[in-house]
Structures are given as structure tokens and as C-alpha cells.
Motif scaffolding. Structure first.
Motif, short mmCIF file in Angstrom:
data_model
loop_
_atom_site.label_atom_id
_atom_site.label_comp_id
_atom_site.label_asym_id
_atom_site.label_seq_id
_atom_site.Cartn_x
_atom_site.Cartn_y
_atom_site.Cartn_z
N SER A 187 -28.44 42.20 31.64
CA SER A 187 -29.70 42.45 30.65
C SER A 187 -30.84 41.75 31.30
O SER A 187 -31.97 42.07 31.11
N VAL A 188 -30.62 40.57 31.76
CA VAL A 188 -31.44 39.64 31.89
C VAL A 188 -31.86 39.65 33.40
O VAL A 188 -32.78 39.25 34.10
N VAL A 189 -30.53 39.67 34.34
CA VAL A 189 -30.58 39.30 35.65
C VAL A 189 -30.53 40.53 36.74
O VAL A 189 -31.01 40.41 37.81
N HIS A 190 -30.39 41.74 35.94
CA HIS A 190 -30.45 42.88 36.94
C HIS A 190 -31.91 43.38 36.95
O HIS A 190 -32.18 44.01 35.88
N VAL A 191 -32.62 43.27 37.82
CA VAL A 191 -34.09 43.35 37.56
C VAL A 191 -34.62 44.36 38.66
O VAL A 191 -34.00 44.64 39.86
N PRO A 192 -35.84 44.93 38.44
CA PRO A 192 -36.38 45.87 39.37
C PRO A 192 -36.62 45.34 40.72
O PRO A 192 -37.14 44.17 40.95
N LEU A 193 -36.32 45.96 41.91
CA LEU A 193 -36.84 45.64 43.27
C LEU A 193 -37.23 46.85 44.26
O LEU A 193 -36.14 47.62 44.40
N MET A 194 -38.45 47.06 44.26
CA MET A 194 -38.89 48.22 45.14
C MET A 194 -39.87 47.95 46.20
O MET A 194 -40.44 46.95 45.91
N ILE A 195 -39.46 48.48 47.06
CA ILE A 195 -40.22 48.25 48.55
C ILE A 195 -40.92 49.61 48.98
O ILE A 195 -40.07 50.57 49.18
N ARG A 196 -42.22 49.80 49.18
CA ARG A 196 -42.82 50.83 49.67
C ARG A 196 -43.47 50.29 51.17
O ARG A 196 -44.55 49.55 51.03
N SER A 197 -43.03 51.16 52.31
CA SER A 197 -43.74 50.58 53.62
C SER A 197 -43.76 51.78 54.40
O SER A 197 -42.48 51.86 55.24
N PRO A 198 -44.40 52.50 54.48
CA PRO A 198 -44.48 53.66 55.16
C PRO A 198 -44.47 53.37 56.61
O PRO A 198 -45.05 52.56 57.28
N GLY A 199 -43.34 54.04 57.33
CA GLY A 199 -42.81 54.04 58.64
C GLY A 199 -42.16 52.78 58.96
O GLY A 199 -41.75 52.54 60.20
N ARG A 200 -41.90 51.98 58.08
CA ARG A 200 -40.79 50.80 58.07
C ARG A 200 -39.58 51.01 57.13
O ARG A 200 -38.45 50.73 57.70
N VAL A 201 -39.89 51.68 56.07
CA VAL A 201 -38.80 51.74 55.02
C VAL A 201 -38.92 53.45 54.51
O VAL A 201 -39.77 53.70 54.11
N ALA A 202 -37.63 54.04 54.88
CA ALA A 202 -37.56 55.35 54.64
C ALA A 202 -37.18 55.46 52.85
O ALA A 202 -36.64 54.46 52.39
N PRO A 203 -37.73 56.45 52.19
CA PRO A 203 -37.32 56.71 51.09
C PRO A 203 -35.71 56.73 50.84
O PRO A 203 -34.77 57.37 51.31
N THR A 204 -35.06 55.77 49.90
CA THR A 204 -33.53 55.64 49.56
C THR A 204 -33.35 54.85 48.51
O THR A 204 -34.33 53.98 47.86
N ARG A 205 -32.37 54.82 47.70
CA ARG A 205 -31.85 53.95 46.97
C ARG A 205 -30.64 53.30 47.08
O ARG A 205 -29.74 54.19 47.64
N ILE A 206 -30.66 51.96 46.97
CA ILE A 206 -29.56 51.23 47.55
C ILE A 206 -28.74 50.63 46.30
O ILE A 206 -29.31 50.10 45.36
N ASP A 207 -27.45 50.61 46.36
CA ASP A 207 -26.69 50.23 45.25
C ASP A 207 -25.76 49.01 45.95
O ASP A 207 -24.67 49.24 46.56
N ASP A 208 -26.25 47.84 45.87
CA ASP A 208 -25.69 46.93 46.64
C ASP A 208 -26.01 45.53 45.88
O ASP A 208 -27.05 45.52 45.24
N LEU A 209 -25.59 44.43 46.22
CA LEU A 209 -25.90 43.17 45.65
C LEU A 209 -27.00 42.51 46.36
O LEU A 209 -26.72 42.20 47.65
N VAL A 210 -28.02 42.21 45.92
CA VAL A 210 -29.22 41.79 46.54
C VAL A 210 -29.64 40.49 45.59
O VAL A 210 -29.57 40.62 44.32
N GLN A 211 -30.45 39.92 46.10
CA GLN A 211 -31.21 38.50 45.37
C GLN A 211 -32.68 38.64 45.68
O GLN A 211 -33.15 39.10 46.94
#
Length: 363
Positions: A187-211
Motif C-alpha cells: 500500500s506504500v511502496v507499490h507506486v504509479p510509474l507512467m512514461i509517455r514518449s511518442p516515437g520512443r515508447v509504444a503504448p503498453t502495460r508492464i507487470d514486472d519489478l522495477v524501482q
């Protein structure tokens, strides 16, 4: 250490921030040509942050720029404006006669009375306070929408990389630390992370461990700046292969740490979270906590006594990570414990101030 605003400035970007952290952490101003401080110590609403940022964008939209905006709306005290206030609190007018006793039962009550309850005024129930938090999130979403519209009106939206992230979540009434962020639970450490970068990042949703330390190397690689630093020296790991679908396994585990209300570290993989406590502060906690996340996503059943094999395995991973980081030096967490946990010391100061006011004496 390499510092992203400094690297961007060295690349010829105009660097700016709307933020207050310089008042608490002087190093935070590094790399910024324009550091705009909102009024008050910390808690200016999103509209104020945007209204300070928009003229800066008007002036520098024709340049390459790096802009950091620090929004506090989802943080205490929860004071959402209309129409978000009414929209989220409608139907929650039923008064809980035991509310005050519930709030006073919290060990952090003296500090939160000053910083939250006295600010939001009379509230009927715990559910109402939680609704205020949701209203703040909706309001912040609205302000981020205004920021997006501003970039679009300037004709630079699709030329920009936008990264939206939170530094922590909030416990509501779970895990003892009501309306705060102690404990290293999801509830504390699972935070939003969204990146929008047209031409560099295609729309997707990733379910993996990142920091969050992965954000900097990711931005460097997305913008062909990986050679500006020794990427192997960074704590973070670029998420570009993950974003492009070239790998499905970014990290086998992540390490979490806190040293404000409590001194704790944790290691989390896809199935398990292990939390080790050095100093429980004001919250009663077991020295070791172990949660099986697929079957217990809200982390209610501590299995440390039942699965000593998993505890030993996870503790070894955590200890190796720590040994690699301190590299023979003293653990800095022990220094903080010796001086006193910052939030606990702050709470003790508030208790002393309140006692002095009651007795009419000077401190």
C-alpha cells in the motif's frame, strides 16, 4: 554521483523545477537554472504548481528543456477543492460516535492532529477521511490533464517525454500507520510509474519489478545519452529492454528501505516479501515479517514463523545486497537509530510543546 538535471543541463537543456525540497535538502537544487519555490513550506495545491510552471513553459517551449514539477495533492493534509470534495464525500455524512477515540488511539495522534485532523476540521468518519484522499488523487489527475493540455497548446506535447511517478503510497487504516506511509507494505511502496514518449515508447502495460532508481538510466537510454555516464555504476537499471519487449525479467527482486517512523528494510520478489526491522519506533512490529503475495496481497498474514526456510533465503539476499552497498563501511541506518528516528523525534517534540501549552510553561 551523476545527477539527471545536471546531465540534461550539460546537454544544453534549459532546466527548471517547481519544488520546495531545497529548503530541506540543499543538494536538490543541483543542475537547475531556474528553481521556483511555491509559497509555504511544502503543501501548495496542484493549480499553484501549474500556474508557476506555465509561464516558464511559455518562455522555454522553443528550447530543449527539462522540467521537474513536485505535486503534493495526494499527501496529507487532504484538502481537495470543489467539485472533487463533494463528488467523493457525498453519502458519507453518517457520524461515527467513536471516531475521536479511534483517532486518539493511534500512537502518532499528537502529530497527525496538528498536521491532518486540525486542518481538515470536523469529519464524520474514517471513511470520509479516506474519501478526501481519493478526491485529492482525482484533483491531481485533473491538474496533470491541464499540464498535458498546456504542452499541447504550445505544440510540443508529442516532442516531450513525460514521466509521472509517486514516491510513496498511503496507508489508510491498514497496518496501524493510519494516513501515513510506514511499514514497507505494498500500500506504500507499490507506486504509479507512467512514461509517455511518442516515437520512443509504444503504448503498453508492464507487470514486472522495477524501482524508481530505474527512471534515470531509462531516460538516458531513451534519449541516446547512455554514454554520458558509466551505466554500470548506477543503482538503477534501464527499463528500455523491458519496454520494447526484449526481456520479461527486469529484476529478480527489489530492495526497500525506510528510516523515518521505523528503521526497516525489505526484499520483495514476485511471490514473497520479507521485512526485517531494526527499530520499530512507535508501531509494534515483529522483528521479521514474511508475506506470500499471491495469496495475501494485502499482507495480513505474517508467515515468518511458518516458513523459516523462506525467511533464511530472503534474509541472505537482503544481507548480501546490504554488504555490497556499504562495502565494509558502517550501516548508515545504525547512525540514524542512534540519533533517533526523525518522525519519532518530531512526535516527541510536538508532545512536549502541547504539554508546555497545557501547563503554561515555556520550553
Amino acid at each position: 554521483m551523476p545527477w539527471l538535471p545536471s546531465l540534461m543541463r550539460n546537454e544544453g537543456c534549459r532546466t527548471g523545477a517547481v519544488d520546495h525540497l531545497f529548503s530541506m535538502k540543499e543538494w536538490f537544487i543541483r543542475g537547475y537554472e531556474d528553481y521556483l519555490v511555491p509559497p509555504g513550506r511544502s503543501r501548495s495545491p496542484g493549480s499553484v504548481i501549474n500556474e508557476m510552471a506555465f509561464p516558464w513553459l511559455d518562455e522555454h517551449a522553443s528550447e530543449d528543456f527539462f522540467l521537474f514539477l513536485h505535486f503534493w495533492d495526494a499527501h496529507i493534509p487532504y484538502v481537495p477543492p470543489e467539485p472533487f470534495l463533494s463528488r467523493y464525500t457525498a453519502g458519507l455524512e453518517t457520524v461515527d460516535p467513536e471516531l475521536q477515540s479511534k483517532l486518539r488511539s493511534r500512537p502518532s495522534y499528537p502529530l497527525f492532529k496538528r498536521n491532518l485532523y486540525d486542518v481538515i476540521g470536523d469529519v464524520p468518519s474514517l471513511e470520509y477521511i479516506e474519501a478526501l484522499h481519493y478526491a485529492e488523487i482525482a484533483y491531481l489527475d485533473h491538474e496533470i490533464g491541464r499540464l498535458r493540455a498546456k504542452l499541447e497548446s504550445l505544440g510540443v506535447l508529442d516532442d516531450c517525454t513525460m514521466v509521472i511517478f509517486g514516491d510513496h503510497g498511503e496507508n489508510m487504516t491498514e497496518h496501524d500507520s493510519w494516513f501515513d506511509h510506514a511499514g514497507l507494505y505494498d500500500s506504500v511502496v507499490h507506486v504509479p510509474l507512467m512514461i509517455r514518449s511518442p516515437g520512443r515508447v509504444a503504448p503498453t502495460r508492464i507487470d514486472d519489478l522495477v524501482q524508481l532508481v530505474d527512471v534515470m538510466p531509462t531516460l538516458l537510454e531513451l534519449h541516446d545519452m547512455s554514454d554520458r555516464v558509466d551505466m554500470a555504476d548506477l543503482d538503477g537499471k534501464s527499463m528500455v529492454p523491458l519496454i520494447k519487449g526484449e526481456t520479461l525479467d527486469h529484476r529478480n527482486f527489489v530492495v526497500l528501505s525506510e528510516c523515518t517512523w521505523q528503521a526497516k528494510r525489505a526484499v520483495r520478489n514476485h511471490d514473497w516479501k520479507y521485512i526485517r526491522c531494526w527499530d520499530a519506533g512507535i508501531y509494534p512490529r515483529d522483528c521479521a515479517e514474511l508475506y506470500h503475495l499471491p495469496s495475501d496481497p494485502t499482507e495480513q498474514r505474517n508467515l515468518a514463523q511458518d516458513r523459516p526456510d523462506v525467511v533464511a533465503q530472503m534474509d541472505a539476499v537482503l544481507q548480501k545486497w546490504l554488504d555490497d552497498r556499504v562495502d565494509g563501511d558502517a550501516d548508515p541506518m545504525h547512525d540514524v537509530i542512534q540519533v533517533g528516528l526523525p518522525a519519532v523525534r518530531r512526535l516527541e517534540g510536538v508532545v512536549l510543546e502541547d504539554a508546555a501549552l497545557v501547563s503554561g510553561t515555556d520550553r
